[in-house]
Scaffold this motif. Structure first.
Motif, PDB file in Angstrom:
ATOM      1  N   VAL A   1     -31.633  45.979  69.351  1.00 28.85           N
ATOM      2  CA  VAL A   1     -31.978  47.586  68.842  1.00 28.85           C
ATOM      3  C   VAL A   1     -30.678  48.145  68.590  1.00 28.85           C
ATOM      4  CG1 VAL A   1     -33.108  49.501  69.048  1.00 28.85           C
ATOM      5  CG2 VAL A   1     -34.039  47.496  70.219  1.00 28.85           C
ATOM      6  N   GLU A   2     -30.448  48.683  67.630  1.00 29.74           N
ATOM      7  CA  GLU A   2     -29.449  49.475  67.358  1.00 29.74           C
ATOM      8  C   GLU A   2     -29.715  50.922  66.675  1.00 29.74           C
ATOM      9  OE1 GLU A   2     -25.833  46.750  65.687  1.00 29.74           O
ATOM     10  OE2 GLU A   2     -27.593  46.256  64.677  1.00 29.74           O
ATOM     11  N   PRO A   3     -28.560  51.801  66.752  1.00 25.33           N
ATOM     12  CA  PRO A   3     -28.778  53.073  66.177  1.00 25.33           C
ATOM     13  C   PRO A   3     -28.819  52.835  64.655  1.00 25.33           C
ATOM     14  CG  PRO A   3     -27.444  53.448  67.950  1.00 25.33           C
ATOM     15  CD  PRO A   3     -27.730  51.832  67.702  1.00 25.33           C
TER      16      PRO A   3
ATOM     17  N   SER B   1     -30.503  46.838  73.718  1.00 30.98           N
ATOM     18  CA  SER B   1     -29.785  47.734  72.945  1.00 30.98           C
ATOM     19  C   SER B   1     -28.390  46.927  72.612  1.00 30.98           C
ATOM     20  CB  SER B   1     -29.418  48.999  73.284  1.00 30.98           C
ATOM     21  OG  SER B   1     -28.650  49.134  74.512  1.00 30.98           O
ATOM     22  N   VAL B   2     -27.844  47.081  71.364  1.00 33.55           N
ATOM     23  CA  VAL B   2     -26.524  46.420  70.880  1.00 33.55           C
ATOM     24  C   VAL B   2     -25.368  47.369  70.703  1.00 33.55           C
ATOM     25  CG1 VAL B   2     -25.750  44.496  69.584  1.00 33.55           C
ATOM     26  CG2 VAL B   2     -28.289  44.562  70.330  1.00 33.55           C
ATOM     27  N   GLY B   3     -24.504  46.964  71.162  1.00 32.45           N
ATOM     28  CA  GLY B   3     -23.154  47.494  70.955  1.00 32.45           C
ATOM     29  C   GLY B   3     -22.183  46.480  70.113  1.00 32.45           C
ATOM     30  N   GLY B   4     -21.399  45.974  70.975  1.00 29.95           N
ATOM     31  CA  GLY B   4     -20.438  44.937  70.494  1.00 29.95           C
ATOM     32  C   GLY B   4     -21.074  43.688  70.616  1.00 29.95           C
ATOM     33  N   GLY B   5     -22.194  43.498  71.630  1.00 27.41           N
ATOM     34  CA  GLY B   5     -23.067  42.518  71.675  1.00 27.41           C
ATOM     35  C   GLY B   5     -22.808  41.441  72.833  1.00 27.41           C
ATOM     36  N   GLY B   6     -22.049  41.903  73.753  1.00 24.22           N
ATOM     37  CA  GLY B   6     -21.833  41.170  75.181  1.00 24.22           C
ATOM     38  C   GLY B   6     -23.274  40.997  75.875  1.00 24.22           C
ATOM     39  N   LEU B   7     -23.841  42.082  76.032  1.00 22.63           N
ATOM     40  CA  LEU B   7     -25.053  42.194  76.684  1.00 22.63           C
ATOM     41  C   LEU B   7     -26.351  41.231  75.920  1.00 22.63           C
ATOM     42  CD1 LEU B   7     -27.361  42.902  78.850  1.00 22.63           C
ATOM     43  CD2 LEU B   7     -27.438  45.035  77.415  1.00 22.63           C
ATOM     44  N   PHE B   8     -26.291  41.579  74.425  1.00 22.77           N
ATOM     45  CA  PHE B   8     -27.260  40.834  73.765  1.00 22.77           C
ATOM     46  C   PHE B   8     -26.935  39.250  73.485  1.00 22.77           C
ATOM     47  CE2 PHE B   8     -27.489  38.634  69.780  1.00 22.77           C
ATOM     48  CZ  PHE B   8     -29.069  38.637  69.413  1.00 22.77           C
ATOM     49  N   ALA B   9     -25.713  39.169  73.548  1.00 20.53           N
ATOM     50  CA  ALA B   9     -25.318  37.451  73.423  1.00 20.53           C
ATOM     51  C   ALA B   9     -25.884  36.825  74.753  1.00 20.53           C
ATOM     52  CB  ALA B   9     -24.006  37.455  73.171  1.00 20.53           C
ATOM     53  N   GLY B  10     -25.657  37.617  75.980  1.00 22.81           N
ATOM     54  CA  GLY B  10     -25.870  36.831  77.324  1.00 22.81           C
ATOM     55  C   GLY B  10     -27.592  36.733  77.502  1.00 22.81           C
TER      56      GLY B  10
END
Length: 313
Positions: free
Chosen positions: A196-198, A172-181
């Protein structure tokens, strides 16, 4: 720019300090696995980035006596306070005055100095920035920092060890820290990333469509964790590759999946965690695993009130 070398260095720093992720089979046929990162210290993946952030500054001799400070509405503040306690430095966390009391109390339990300011995150952030400028405290960020993202990216190699031949990781993606890593580490190993985003909380999706970071409206049951009005430039850069698929899921499916995780497995997760799994249960989003595809879905956090999951009848 975030690199895999950054993630490897982060892995060395967090080893022995964070809980290695547990990976279990999902229900039903296929080769889908669930990465239970919600069992991490503080209840979310953010402990990885927070520890890496402070450890890297310690190595550089750049941890000021005033400690670390962050503005947060939730998981990032908890991770910052936890990491600061582990490193023996003070933490000052700024929250909106409207933040739930239980959250402020938990932060104080980690030893943080909690400052309640304003009615919105933006006001807490402004106060945090003023505090950092006045005291020299090290200013952390919830997601927009390469050390934070690199810490999150350490998840991928742990998942790969548990799932040989991993093809795809769903996050899942919010600001993108987890996704970018995650996307940076996954790309190094030829692994696809599904972001994945709402539907009504789509900072990354909108940035990809516009070709630049843009502000978006935030209106989702998962907004408490995924409610960034804009994605980080670092995340946008990580998404501009053929091995990344950006998809959207409706709130109704997020709520249904979160409930099913509780009913079927007794896993109490926050809506942000259910968002990632909803991509696999809502094929209309544009992603469906192929036959034999080895998929890992990251369940990223569990800082939620489980009261609405319990059948009171």
């Amino acid at each position: 720019m975030l690199t895999y070398d950054d993630i490897e260095r982060a892995a060395d720093r967090v080893a022995g300090h964070v809980r290695p992720v547990s990976v279990v089979p999902a229900d039903g046929p296929g080769r889908v696995r669930l990465a239970l990162e919600f069992t991490q210290h503080t209840g979310s993946f953010k402990a990885r980035g927070a520890h890496n952030f402070l450890a890297a500054h310690r190595e550089a001799g750049a941890r000021p006596a005033a400690g670390v400070t962050i503005a947060s509405g939730g998981n990032a503040g908890l991770a910052c306070a936890w990491a600061a306690r582990r490193h023996g430095v003070p933490a000052t966390v700024f929250l909106p005055a409207t933040a739930p009391r239980v959250k402020a109390d938990r932060l104080r339990g980690y030893g943080a100095d909690v400052r309640l300011v304003g009615a919105e995150y933006a006001e807490a952030l402004a106060a945090c920035e003023e505090f950092a400028a006045a005291t020299g405290a090290l200013a952390g960020h919830a997601y927009d920092h390469p050390l934070i993202a690199a810490g999150a990216g350490t998840l991928v190699d742990e998942i790969r060890r548990a799932v040989p031949g991993l093809d795809t990781v769903v996050v899942s993606v919010g600001g993108g820290g987890l996704f970018a890593g995650v996307a940076t580490a996954a790309r190094r190993h030829g692994v696809r990333t599904v972001a994945v985003e709402p539907e009504n909380c789509r900072a990354l999706h909108a940035a990809l469509e516009a070709g630049r970071v843009v502000d978006v409206a935030v209106d989702s049951v998962a907004a408490d964790s995924l409610g960034a009005r804009r994605v980080s430039p670092m995340a946008l850069a990580a998404a501009r590759h053929d091995d990344v698929t950006s998809v959207l899921v409706p709130d109704a499916e997020i709520v249904r999946v979160r409930r099913a995780l509780w009913d079927d497995r007794r896993l109490a997760v926050e809506h942000a965690a259910a968002t990632a799994l909803a991509a696999l249960t809502f094929p209309e989003c544009g992603y469906a695993p192929e036959a034999g595809e080895r998929v890992a879905v990251v369940l990223c956090g569990a800082n939620t009130d489980p009261g609405d999951l319990v059948d009171r009848t």
